[in-house]
Design an enzyme around this catalytic site. Structure first.
Site: not given
Ligand code: PLP
Length: 375
Positions: A34, A131, A160, A225, A269, A316, A318
């Site tokens: 992602k 969530r 998660h 994951r 700036y 800045c 850029d």
């Molecule tokens: C982003 C995400 C992960 C990975 O999380 P990390 O902390 O980068 O390992 C795993 N599961 C879900 C559902 C996520 O959204």
């Protein structure tokens, strides 16, 4: 090409994946791609790594479509929230749905029936993140519905962690560890409903993010994951490094301007910085629009010709300036903003944020160079 670029070491990413795989085997590995592959550049990372991944994880359906249009054939789970109106894309692009509510599961089943197409689904349980997902105490109707869905392949079930970094059983992190264990227990409760009702559990049960992959083996189930860990970054500073990984990023540029700055002449700036004596300041063609965060102003350091120098004045949009003192730094000299000993952790500290935000903010304006793409 632009002098400011991001170099991505693809074989290092593969090495990270292999080290993770060795540690978690026989559990499968979902590679999280992602957010433009955590800023690395999904167009280079995905084709290289997909053949070695059991599953790919993305946050939003558009990221999944992008991967399919690139020709990626690996199964793809869209892990984030989905609106019912986005469901047709899942069928068209063979994406796996995270069914995070009874309504969404019902809508998917109806669409599958009317379209006479099958869809892969992972049920999303919320064990403590608040969530998306169905909480463990209300999961039974979701499971019952899933048992009745004739047109869906209920391939997986997942949840998660809310504490990616807090799973280490260290005294100072005890509350995070207890919280993680509680989430694990809640997930196991949901899985036990299958046995009670004499139903087979889905084939792919998964829970572990990077933190849990490092430190909570009971949470592996059938697949892990790891996101940030795959990219070579540990999710917390004091977490036990049970798997060896290294960052694959080097962010570089070249000096575009070099001059002597006199005292009394504010730099950039807001004139936040002034020299106390005549000093050489150089300008780097990279700014917050590239993801060199403005919050790092007067905090960051870069490496030029092997030596570390402080960034001075406001960053800045850029460009930013660096104080090189009495050193002879010239236009065209290479500048390293990340790499050569500067870790994502340091940029995160300078900006008062985490490594995830630093990496995912390196913007599309920065060309990615993929090193070692030929295997
Ligand atoms: C982003 C995400 C992960 C990975 O999380 P990390 O902390 O980068 O390992 C795993 N599961 C879900 C559902 C996520 O959204």
């Amino acid at each position: 090409m632009r002098p400011t670029y991001l170099e991505v070491n693809l074989p290092q990413l593969k090495q990270n994946l292999e080290n993770i795989r060795k540690h978690v085997s026989p559990a499968k590995v979902l590679v999280v791609l992602k957010a433009n592959a955590y800023g690395h550049g999904v167009d280079g990372v995905a084709p290289f790594i997909a053949p070695f991944a059991d599953y790919i994880g993305v946050a939003i359906v558009e990221e999944g479509i992008h991967l399919r249009k690139m020709g990626i054939a690996t199964p793809i789970l869209v892990m984030g929230g989905t609106l019912p109106g986005q469901l047709p894309d899942f069928f068209e692009y063979d994406l796996t749905l995270a069914a995070s509510s009874l309504d969404l599961l019902t809508a998917a089943e109806q669409l599958a029936e009317s379209a006479r197409k099958r869809l892969k689904v992972h049920l999303k349980i919320d064990t403590g993140m608040e969530r998306i997902g169905v909480r463990e105490y209300e999961a039974e109707p979701l499971l019952e519905k899933s048992w009745a869905c004739r047109h869906l392949d209920i391939e997986g079930i997942f949840t998660h962690f809310a504490n990616s970094e807090a799973t280490a059983p260290r005294a100072e992190r005890l509350s995070g560890f207890v919280e993680a264990k509680l989430q694990l227990k809640r997930f196991q409760e949901v899985l036990s409903m299958y046995e009670k009702r004499n139903q087979p559990q889905p084939a792919i049960r998964h829970m572990a993010n990077s933190g849990a992959t490092l430190s909570l083996r009971e949470s592996y189930f059938d697949m892990v994951r790891p996101g940030v860990l795959f990219y070579g970054v540990y999710p917390a500073r004091d977490i036990e490094k049970t798997i060896e990984v290294k960052t694959a990023l080097a962010w570089k540029s070249q000096v575009v301007y070099s001059k002597i700055t006199l005292p009394g002449r504010g730099v950039s700036y807001g004139s936040l910085w002034q020299a106390e004596a005549p000093t050489r300041t150089v300008t780097i063609p990279c700014g917050y629009a590239d993801g060199y965060l403005r919050r790092m102003s007067n905090q960051a350091r870069v490496i030029i010709n092997g030596k570390s120098y402080p960034q001075v004045g406001r960053v800045c949009m850029d460009q930013f300036m660096v104080n090189v003192g009495g050193d002879d730094v010239r236009v065209g000299d290479e500048v390293t903003m990340l790499g050569e000993g500067i870790a994502p952790e340091e940029l995160a500290d300078w900006a008062g944020t985490n490594e995830y935000e630093v990496m995912t903010n390196i913007s599309a304006r920065v060309p990615r160079i993929f090193v070692g793409a030929v295997q």
